[in-house]
Design a protein around this motif. Structure first.
Motif, PDB file in Angstrom:
ATOM      1  N   THR A 118      48.547  51.627  31.808  1.00 30.46           N
ATOM      2  CA  THR A 118      47.451  51.062  32.600  1.00 30.46           C
ATOM      3  C   THR A 118      47.359  51.894  33.869  1.00 30.46           C
ATOM      4  OG1 THR A 118      49.039  49.525  33.530  1.00 30.46           O
ATOM      5  CG2 THR A 118      47.709  48.720  31.704  1.00 30.46           C
ATOM      6  N   GLN A 126      49.583  37.845  34.800  1.00 31.98           N
ATOM      7  CA  GLN A 126      48.731  38.979  35.173  1.00 31.98           C
ATOM      8  C   GLN A 126      47.997  39.454  33.914  1.00 31.98           C
ATOM      9  OE1 GLN A 126      47.894  40.849  38.134  1.00 31.98           O
ATOM     10  NE2 GLN A 126      46.455  41.501  36.549  1.00 31.98           N
ATOM     11  N   PHE A 158      45.812  41.827  31.510  1.00 33.64           N
ATOM     12  CA  PHE A 158      45.579  43.274  31.410  1.00 33.64           C
ATOM     13  C   PHE A 158      45.187  43.617  29.971  1.00 33.64           C
ATOM     14  CE2 PHE A 158      49.151  44.913  28.942  1.00 33.64           C
ATOM     15  CZ  PHE A 158      50.043  43.845  28.982  1.00 33.64           C
ATOM     16  N   THR A 159      44.655  44.806  29.813  1.00 32.50           N
ATOM     17  CA  THR A 159      44.418  45.327  28.462  1.00 32.50           C
ATOM     18  C   THR A 159      44.981  46.742  28.400  1.00 32.50           C
ATOM     19  OG1 THR A 159      42.276  46.220  29.089  1.00 32.50           O
ATOM     20  CG2 THR A 159      42.267  44.044  28.079  1.00 32.50           C
ATOM     21  N   GLU A 192      43.132  41.311  24.890  1.00 29.99           N
ATOM     22  CA  GLU A 192      43.428  40.780  26.225  1.00 29.99           C
ATOM     23  C   GLU A 192      44.802  40.154  26.234  1.00 29.99           C
ATOM     24  OE1 GLU A 192      40.267  38.438  27.737  1.00 29.99           O
ATOM     25  OE2 GLU A 192      38.891  40.132  27.678  1.00 29.99           O
ATOM     26  N   GLU A 223      48.525  39.072  28.611  1.00 26.63           N
ATOM     27  CA  GLU A 223      48.996  38.611  29.911  1.00 26.63           C
ATOM     28  C   GLU A 223      50.438  39.043  30.099  1.00 26.63           C
ATOM     29  OE1 GLU A 223      48.126  34.477  29.560  1.00 26.63           O
ATOM     30  OE2 GLU A 223      46.538  34.591  31.051  1.00 26.63           O
ATOM     31  N   SER A 247      45.255  45.000  46.322  1.00 28.94           N
ATOM     32  CA  SER A 247      43.935  45.200  45.728  1.00 28.94           C
ATOM     33  C   SER A 247      43.362  46.569  46.068  1.00 28.94           C
ATOM     34  CB  SER A 247      42.982  44.097  46.204  1.00 28.94           C
ATOM     35  OG  SER A 247      42.896  44.142  47.608  1.00 28.94           O
ATOM     36  N   LEU A 282      37.612  44.755  41.321  1.00 33.76           N
ATOM     37  CA  LEU A 282      38.276  43.748  40.485  1.00 33.76           C
ATOM     38  C   LEU A 282      37.308  42.621  40.163  1.00 33.76           C
ATOM     39  CD1 LEU A 282      41.637  43.464  42.440  1.00 33.76           C
ATOM     40  CD2 LEU A 282      41.331  44.501  40.202  1.00 33.76           C
ATOM     41  N   SER A 283      37.329  42.167  38.926  1.00 32.47           N
ATOM     42  CA  SER A 283      36.539  40.981  38.598  1.00 32.47           C
ATOM     43  C   SER A 283      37.484  39.775  38.604  1.00 32.47           C
ATOM     44  CB  SER A 283      35.879  41.139  37.234  1.00 32.47           C
ATOM     45  OG  SER A 283      36.842  41.042  36.227  1.00 32.47           O
ATOM     46  N   GLU A 338      38.448  37.862  36.321  1.00 32.39           N
ATOM     47  CA  GLU A 338      39.385  37.769  35.198  1.00 32.39           C
ATOM     48  C   GLU A 338      40.608  38.647  35.399  1.00 32.39           C
ATOM     49  OE1 GLU A 338      35.925  38.259  34.504  1.00 32.39           O
ATOM     50  OE2 GLU A 338      35.843  36.078  34.385  1.00 32.39           O
ATOM     51  N   ASP A 339      40.465  39.694  36.246  1.00 26.28           N
ATOM     52  CA  ASP A 339      41.576  40.620  36.436  1.00 26.28           C
ATOM     53  C   ASP A 339      42.667  40.036  37.323  1.00 26.28           C
ATOM     54  OD1 ASP A 339      40.230  42.538  34.992  1.00 26.28           O
ATOM     55  OD2 ASP A 339      39.211  43.342  36.751  1.00 26.28           O
ATOM     56  N   ILE A 379      45.866  41.848  42.465  1.00 24.90           N
ATOM     57  CA  ILE A 379      46.616  41.930  41.209  1.00 24.90           C
ATOM     58  C   ILE A 379      48.038  42.369  41.523  1.00 24.90           C
ATOM     59  CG2 ILE A 379      44.601  42.406  39.760  1.00 24.90           C
ATOM     60  CD1 ILE A 379      45.431  45.361  39.822  1.00 24.90           C
TER      61      ILE A 379
END
Lengths: 484, 241
Positions: free
Chosen positions: A40, A61, A63-64, A130, A132, A151, A164-165, A167-168, A180
């Motif tokens: 990442t 947290q 992440f993808t 997706e 975590e 951030s 950052l959105s 969901e992040d 994050i």
């Protein structure tokens, strides 16, 4: 018929060489052909710490990662400057299911430093799903650790806000945090190239055999093909090229005391000077700088010498071109071959430097041959363009002197490529020499094969200029005798 | 048919308008002054030579004889038309092409031989003959920058004279060196030309042409004036002057 025998021999050799090369590449490519490292984004700058992670609390947290498995996680941790007891459980989850986890003793965690958690066995995931990253602990208040978050992305000069959105964002007990975690997840992505390597090799093998069968069949019917003409020309002009190359070589060192020794001395002296300048005056931070520098110098020296020699190859042989018929391509080709001999000689001190600085040389180092072939193809292509231009515009030689200097600075020879700002990287990578020099360094300094993409870039970077060079040269060559 | 020349024309762009720098080129391209004056050095020349024939070409200075020989030997490519040769061509136009002053006589024999298209095995077998013919003896291992011009010419001639081509192109029968060597080299050349190979022969000496050639081509200002039997063309050529 002598010709037919030669063609059959050439066909047999080419098929044999193809098979050997295919097997060698599979061995030398190793893991790099099957999978590659993916991670990442780099961790954000730590700007704040979470509350203590104690029993019953959970940090999540999202992440993808486009990988097939996850091998490790890097986190920035805080211990409140004390020794804590208990364990930290780091797990990777998909929805409710736990895919894998690792347990870290709290005593082993250092304050304000990166903690690398390696999973016992890589955790298999579906690329891009997706996930975590979860942190849990059995610590209690006053005897627990926590993680940093932030951030902003750090840059060479200052830092910028990371987009950052919602969901992040990291969550502490389902409550979103303003940022994050300072984390980086790494894993490996398996490559299609490695999975289908033998299919590709088999397909090419069949194509090669079919091609030669067609060529031989056409020859039986009295027709020629490109490769037949090429082989006949090679046979016919081998002796001439040999003579021209030996003339270049003899003429170069005639009447010099050290003679051929200069081929060794020149790169060594150049490297020594640049090494002293860049390592003491500019304090270069590149690890194993002498090997790094030497590889760059050897590649660039060859390129510069071969192109400058080819530049003069037509105009400098005016007396011959207007008096005897010789295929015109012989001139640039013989000049490039002369430079190749120099290149091969300068590989000897390069090998010495690599051994002295502790790089291990293995069979895998033979992959440099691939890099060298690309380098020669590139030099020949550019050389042919220059030789044709030079006949019509004598300004070319002066222009080239300037361009080769610019090119020298545009290639990472004595500086690390990391000093190039990220936004110029795309333009920077347009430089064909960049890919070839990078390839050579990975092979010789890291001792591994580059990933398949690097091979592709090297091929594109050298054979496109070569094709262009041949095309331009072919179009102009009939007018050489009139203008030279 | 050993050699077939069909409708060959060659056009030169005259040097008055030749652009040799990028700046000048760009300037002219922009201002629209990029014009060329064309000059036809050869106009629609056709002839063919049979195997074993000695074919003569005559004409005044500047008639296009040397240009024609250059086209036949492949140095110049015709603007239009074609040249078809069945077999190896050795042009004895310029002796010692590609000699390198820093190399020894021996090295130059191999270099020059390779440039003339000889094979390595052939050169190896003829090496002693070349050295003997050139009468250079011990000097063969000296760099040729130390040679006299006569020695250089002798070496160059000796290399050229060992050829066994299918088609031999001769621009004047050369005599080089001192009077003894001149006689020897002339004899060698006549021997080569009489040896059954196909010869393309250019000379200003009408007697030599008449003596050696079966057919003769007369060109003037790049055009064919007459093509036919040696006797007939030579008589016409002489009476024209």
């Amino acid at each position: 018929m002598v010709e037919k025998k030669t063609i059959q021999k050439a066909a047999l050799y080419s098929i044999l060489i193809f098979a050997i090369v295919a097997v060698f590449f599979y061995y030398a490519g190793g893991e790099q052909f099957k999978s590659r490292d993916v991670s990442t984004d780099d961790p954000v700058v730590a700007t704040g710490g979470l509350p203590e992670i104690t029993a019953g609390h959970i940090v999540k947290q999202p992440f993808t990662l486009d990988a097939d498995n996850i091998s490790q996680v890097k986190l920035t941790m805080a211990t409140y400057d004390r020794v804590n007891t208990g364990v930290l459980i780091v797990s990777i989850r998909h929805g409710e299911s736990i895919l894998g986890s690792a347990t870290v003793q709290l005593e082993s965690i250092q304050d304000n430093t990166d903690l690398t958690v390696v999973f016992e066995r890589p955790i298999n995931i579906t690329p891009g799903e997706e996930l975590e990253l979860c942190l849990e602990s059995d610590g209690e208040t006053g005897n627990a650790v926590t993680a940093y978050y932030g951030s902003e992305i750090s840059l060479a000069k200052g830092s910028v806000e990371k987009p950052l959105s919602k969901e992040d964002l990291a969550q502490f007990d389902e409550t979103p945090i303003d940022g994050i975690l300072c984390f980086q997840v790494s894993g490996r992505e398996s490559l299609v190239f490695g999975q289908f390597y033998w299919y590709g090799v088999a397909a090419l093998f069949v194509l090669l055999v079919l091609y030669w069968l067609v060529v031989i069949k056409r020859l039986n019917r009295g027709k020629t093909s490109m490769s037949v003409l090429f082989i006949i020309a090679m046979k016919k002009y081998k002796f001439l090229i040999k003579q021209l190359v030996s003339r270049d070589f003899k003429a170069k060192y005639k009447r010099s005391v050290l003679g051929v020794m200069w081929s060794f001395l020149n790169p060594i002296l150049m490297m020594t000077v640049q090494y002293i300048v860049f390592s003491t005056l500019f304090k270069s931070s590149i690890p194993n700088f002498s090997a790094y520098l030497f590889i760059g110098i050897v590649c660039f020296n060859f390129f510069s010498e071969a192109t400058s020699m080819s530049l003069q190859s037509i105009s400098g042989n005016a007396a011959l071109i207007t008096k005897v018929y010789i295929p015109k391509y012989i001139y640039p080709v013989s000049r490039v071959i002369s430079s190749c001999i120099n290149l091969l000689l300068s590989l000897i001190p390069l090998l010495g430097v690599l051994l002295i600085t502790g790089n291990h040389i293995s069979l895998r180092s033979l992959l440099t041959v691939f890099g060298l072939v690309c380098l020669v193809a590139l030099a020949l292509g550019i050389g042919m363009i220059l030789a044709s231009m030079m006949v019509f515009f004598r300004d070319t030689q002066f222009l080239w002197g300037v361009i080769i200097t610019i090119w020298n600075f545009a290639t990472p020879i004595f500086y690390p490529e990391s000093i190039i700002p990220a936004q110029y990287m795309t333009v920077y990578k347009m430089n064909p020499l960049y890919h070839i020099v990078r390839f050579m360094r990975i092979v010789l300094m890291d001792g591994v094969s580059p990933d398949p993409k690097a091979y592709l870039f090297c091929i594109l970077a050298s054979f496109i200029p070569l094709a262009l060079g041949i095309l331009i040269f072919k179009k102009c060559q009939d007018r050489f005798a009139l203008y030279v | 048919m050993m050699l077939d020349v069909k409708n060959v024309s060659i056009a030169f762009r005259l040097s008055a308008d030749r652009v040799t720098s990028l700046k000048e080129y760009a300037l002219r391209a922009v201002t629209g002054k990029l014009r060329y004056k064309e000059f036809l050095a050869l106009k629609d020349i056709s002839f063919s030579v049979k195997k074993g024939e000695t074919f003569g070409i005559i004409g005044k200075n500047g008639a296009g004889k040397s240009t024609l020989l250059k086209v036949v030997s492949g140095i110049l490519k015709p603007t239009t038309g074609s040249v078809c040769a069945n077999g190896s061509i050795v042009p004895m136009l310029e002796l010692g092409a590609g000699f390198d002053m820093d190399l020894t006589g021996r090295e130059n024999i191999y270099l020059n031989g390779a440039i003339l298209g000889y094979e390595e095995a052939f050169l190896n077998s003829k090496y002693d003959e070349i050295v003997d013919f050139s009468e250079l003896g011990q000097f063969i291992d000296e760099p040729i920058r130390n040679y006299s011009s006569g020695m250089m010419a002798r070496l160059a001639f000796s290399i050229a004279a060992v050829v066994q081509p299918d088609i031999l192109i001769v621009d004047e029968i050369l005599g080089v060196g001192d009077s003894d060597f001149q006689k020897k080299s002339k004899d060698r050349m006549l021997e080569l030309m009489g040896g059954g190979t196909t010869v393309l022969f250019v000379s200003h000496s009408i007697e030599q042409i008449q003596e050696m050639c079966s057919r003769v081509l007369w060109i003037d200002h790049g055009k064919v004036v007459m093509l036919g039997g040696a006797e007939k063309v030579c008589t016409a050529y002489l009476s024209n002057q």
